[in-house]
Write a protein that holds these residues in place. Structure first.
Motif, PDB file in Angstrom:
ATOM      1  N   THR A  34       7.387  15.123  -0.609  1.00  0.00           N
ATOM      2  CA  THR A  34       6.084  15.418   0.005  1.00  0.00           C
ATOM      3  C   THR A  34       5.143  14.230  -0.180  1.00  0.00           C
ATOM      4  N   ALA A  35       4.174  14.137   0.703  1.00  0.00           N
ATOM      5  CA  ALA A  35       3.195  13.051   0.607  1.00  0.00           C
ATOM      6  C   ALA A  35       2.466  13.106  -0.732  1.00  0.00           C
ATOM      7  N   HIS A  36       2.114  14.311  -1.196  1.00  0.00           N
ATOM      8  CA  HIS A  36       1.393  14.413  -2.469  1.00  0.00           C
ATOM      9  C   HIS A  36       2.295  14.008  -3.630  1.00  0.00           C
ATOM     10  N   GLY A  37       3.554  14.414  -3.599  1.00  0.00           N
ATOM     11  CA  GLY A  37       4.471  14.035  -4.665  1.00  0.00           C
ATOM     12  C   GLY A  37       4.666  12.533  -4.732  1.00  0.00           C
ATOM     13  N   TYR A  38       4.749  11.922  -3.564  1.00  0.00           N
ATOM     14  CA  TYR A  38       4.928  10.468  -3.506  1.00  0.00           C
ATOM     15  C   TYR A  38       3.682   9.757  -4.025  1.00  0.00           C
ATOM     16  N   LEU A  39       2.514  10.260  -3.644  1.00  0.00           N
ATOM     17  CA  LEU A  39       1.256   9.653  -4.094  1.00  0.00           C
ATOM     18  C   LEU A  39       1.151   9.711  -5.615  1.00  0.00           C
ATOM     19  N   GLN A  40       1.460  10.849  -6.210  1.00  0.00           N
ATOM     20  CA  GLN A  40       1.380  10.978  -7.673  1.00  0.00           C
ATOM     21  C   GLN A  40       2.313   9.996  -8.365  1.00  0.00           C
ATOM     22  N   GLN A  41       3.510   9.866  -7.818  1.00  0.00           N
ATOM     23  CA  GLN A  41       4.494   8.941  -8.381  1.00  0.00           C
ATOM     24  C   GLN A  41       3.956   7.519  -8.379  1.00  0.00           C
ATOM     25  N   ARG A  42       3.334   7.123  -7.284  1.00  0.00           N
ATOM     26  CA  ARG A  42       2.845   5.762  -7.157  1.00  0.00           C
ATOM     27  C   ARG A  42       1.587   5.514  -7.981  1.00  0.00           C
ATOM     28  N   LEU A  43       0.702   6.511  -8.085  1.00  0.00           N
ATOM     29  CA  LEU A  43      -0.508   6.324  -8.887  1.00  0.00           C
ATOM     30  C   LEU A  43      -0.175   6.090 -10.357  1.00  0.00           C
ATOM     31  N   ARG A  44       0.903   6.710 -10.808  1.00  0.00           N
ATOM     32  CA  ARG A  44       1.346   6.453 -12.191  1.00  0.00           C
ATOM     33  C   ARG A  44       1.790   4.990 -12.343  1.00  0.00           C
ATOM     34  N   GLY A  75       1.823   0.981   5.430  1.00  0.00           N
ATOM     35  CA  GLY A  75       1.981   1.357   4.029  1.00  0.00           C
ATOM     36  C   GLY A  75       3.383   1.879   3.754  1.00  0.00           C
ATOM     37  N   ASP A  76       3.670   2.106   2.484  1.00  0.00           N
ATOM     38  CA  ASP A  76       5.018   2.494   2.067  1.00  0.00           C
ATOM     39  C   ASP A  76       5.452   3.842   2.632  1.00  0.00           C
ATOM     40  N   MET A  77       4.504   4.772   2.836  1.00  0.00           N
ATOM     41  CA  MET A  77       4.899   6.073   3.389  1.00  0.00           C
ATOM     42  C   MET A  77       5.447   5.922   4.806  1.00  0.00           C
ATOM     43  N   LEU A  78       4.815   5.077   5.619  1.00  0.00           N
ATOM     44  CA  LEU A  78       5.299   4.882   6.990  1.00  0.00           C
ATOM     45  C   LEU A  78       6.586   4.060   6.989  1.00  0.00           C
ATOM     46  N   GLN A  79       6.692   3.108   6.067  1.00  0.00           N
ATOM     47  CA  GLN A  79       7.942   2.366   5.934  1.00  0.00           C
ATOM     48  C   GLN A  79       9.097   3.325   5.616  1.00  0.00           C
ATOM     49  N   ARG A  80       8.857   4.243   4.710  1.00  0.00           N
ATOM     50  CA  ARG A  80       9.900   5.205   4.328  1.00  0.00           C
ATOM     51  C   ARG A  80      10.216   6.143   5.484  1.00  0.00           C
ATOM     52  N   LEU A  81       9.180   6.650   6.146  1.00  0.00           N
ATOM     53  CA  LEU A  81       9.371   7.574   7.266  1.00  0.00           C
ATOM     54  C   LEU A  81      10.183   6.925   8.390  1.00  0.00           C
ATOM     55  N   THR A  82       9.926   5.627   8.644  1.00  0.00           N
ATOM     56  CA  THR A  82      10.597   4.929   9.747  1.00  0.00           C
ATOM     57  C   THR A  82      11.803   4.124   9.283  1.00  0.00           C
ATOM     58  N   ASN A  83      12.238   4.349   8.033  1.00  0.00           N
ATOM     59  CA  ASN A  83      13.458   3.696   7.548  1.00  0.00           C
ATOM     60  C   ASN A  83      13.363   2.171   7.655  1.00  0.00           C
ATOM     61  N   HIS A  84      12.152   1.662   7.364  1.00  0.00           N
ATOM     62  CA  HIS A  84      11.859   0.221   7.341  1.00  0.00           C
ATOM     63  C   HIS A  84      11.800  -0.419   8.727  1.00  0.00           C
ATOM     64  N   VAL A  85      11.798   0.401   9.803  1.00  0.00           N
ATOM     65  CA  VAL A  85      11.542  -0.182  11.125  1.00  0.00           C
ATOM     66  C   VAL A  85      10.147  -0.811  11.116  1.00  0.00           C
ATOM     67  N   TYR A  86       9.197  -0.089  10.524  1.00  0.00           N
ATOM     68  CA  TYR A  86       7.864  -0.656  10.267  1.00  0.00           C
ATOM     69  C   TYR A  86       7.816  -1.048   8.790  1.00  0.00           C
ATOM     70  N   PRO A  87       7.853  -2.334   8.466  1.00  0.00           N
ATOM     71  CA  PRO A  87       7.886  -2.743   7.058  1.00  0.00           C
ATOM     72  C   PRO A  87       6.502  -2.721   6.409  1.00  0.00           C
ATOM     73  N   SER A  88       6.482  -2.293   5.167  1.00  0.00           N
ATOM     74  CA  SER A  88       5.270  -2.369   4.344  1.00  0.00           C
ATOM     75  C   SER A  88       5.304  -3.713   3.627  1.00  0.00           C
ATOM     76  N   THR A  89       4.397  -4.598   4.006  1.00  0.00           N
ATOM     77  CA  THR A  89       4.490  -5.998   3.596  1.00  0.00           C
ATOM     78  C   THR A  89       3.655  -6.274   2.344  1.00  0.00           C
ATOM     79  N   ASP A 111       0.842  -1.200   0.000  1.00  0.00           N
ATOM     80  CA  ASP A 111       0.000   0.000   0.000  1.00  0.00           C
ATOM     81  C   ASP A 111       0.877   1.251   0.000  1.00  0.00           C
ATOM     82  N   ILE A 112       0.302   2.349  -0.468  1.00  0.00           N
ATOM     83  CA  ILE A 112       1.058   3.578  -0.670  1.00  0.00           C
ATOM     84  C   ILE A 112       1.153   4.406   0.617  1.00  0.00           C
ATOM     85  N   ASN A 113       0.137   4.383   1.452  1.00  0.00           N
ATOM     86  CA  ASN A 113      -0.150   5.353   2.499  1.00  0.00           C
ATOM     87  C   ASN A 113       0.618   5.083   3.795  1.00  0.00           C
TER      88      ASN A 113
END
Length: 313
Positions: A298-308, A233-247, A194-196
């Motif tokens: 930014t969260a919006h920039g990341y979302l646009q990238q992933r929606l593509r 989701g991937d945003m929290l995985q990125r924010l936490t440097n994979h401490v919380y993995p997006s599975t 997931d993206i969020n």
């Protein structure tokens, strides 16, 4: 050897047994990226009423549903028809159609250019009332889960509150129609992340949802009672440097006669505010876990990238 199971934790323990609950929740997310949350207090009548309204919408003729499709809108609001969304790197589209409900914001908000007004199907009484009621209930529950997750990684309890209060979050009622042929090459939802920040899935009682474990095995998840599946989701995985993995997870086609039945599910994708900057938290960087993302986004920039990537825009 029996496979470990994704645990179910009662969130009411956050108020009476906080330290142990936070430790168990954090351990579940570090291990699986998933946890089932019970004791959340969302009324069954609200969930059932929302599912009933969503089923009535999906039962409408295609030409009626297409009135609510927004070409070029990336599926952000209204209806997305069958066979459009495609899991990243998949050759085949998912076997689903869906609707998106977003946050209701004042039209003079600084986010109004990003977060469009909701559409509501006039043909389905109760859709708005139950749909947005469930949106708000899951938004509140998601904030409670984020508070526990913040404590687990050494942040102030309410660190996420003002970063998600205008989050571009989405409630997505999904309909997976009956599969009439036995030789379809695609699955109901291809393997994806997931993206969020976090996803809350209400009504995962039907079989099909599977999570990829660290050992590379697919682990089925079905819930009991009032439990809601909540995953990173991937945003929290990125924010936490994979401490919380997006599975990685998927929804597989059921065997035999089960494939001839429709499947419905309603995930809530909890997003940060569009201008929130996703930058690795210093507390999640160490000698053993150096920063994987030197460039903030930014969260919006990341979302646009992933929606593509998933062919919604």
């Amino acid at each position: 050897m029996s496979m470990r199971q994704v645990p179910t934790l009662d969130i009411r323990r956050y108020d009476g047994d906080r330290a142990a609950f936070v430790a168990e929740l954090g351990a579940a997310y570090r291990e699986f990226g998933f946890c089932c949350i019970s004791g959340h207090g969302i009324p069954a009548a609200l969930i059932d009423g929302a599912y009933d309204a969503f089923k009535r919408f999906f039962a409408l003729p295609v030409d009626v549903k297409m009135k609510y499709h927004v070409p070029g809108g990336g599926g952000a609001r209204g209806y997305t028809p069958f066979g459009v969304e495609t899991a990243k790197d998949s050759r085949y589209p998912d076997l689903k159609e869906f609707w998106h409900i977003g946050r209701e914001i004042p039209r003079d908000s600084r986010y109004a250019g990003i977060m469009a007004p909701n559409l509501w199907p006039a043909e389905v009484p109760g859709f708005r009332e139950h749909g947005y009621g469930l949106y708000q209930a899951l938004d509140r529950l998601g904030s409670r889960v984020l508070r526990a997750l913040a404590l687990h990684i050494g942040l102030p309890e309410r660190w996420f509150d003002d970063k998600t209060d205008f989050g571009n979050s989405i409630l997505r009622p999904i309909h997976y129609p009956p599969i009439e042929r036995g030789d379809v090459p695609n699955v109901r939802a291809g393997a994806h992340e997931d993206i969020n920040l976090i996803t809350l899935l209400v009504g995962a009682s039907a079989e099909g949802l599977e999570v990829l474990t660290r050992e590379g095995r697919w682990l089925p998840i079905t819930t009991q009672g009032d439990a809601i599946v909540v995953n990173i989701g991937d945003m929290l995985q990125r924010l936490t440097n994979h401490v919380y993995p997006s599975t990685t997870h998927r929804v597989v086609n059921p065997p035999g006669d089960g494939a001839r039945k429709p499947r419905y599910s309603v995930p809530f994708f909890l997003h940060p505010n569009p201008d929130f900057v996703i930058d690795v938290l210093p507390s999640c960087v160490s000698a053993d876990n150096p920063s994987r993302y030197p460039e903030p986004i930014t969260a919006h920039g990341y979302l646009q990238q992933r929606l593509r990537e998933i062919r919604l825009i």
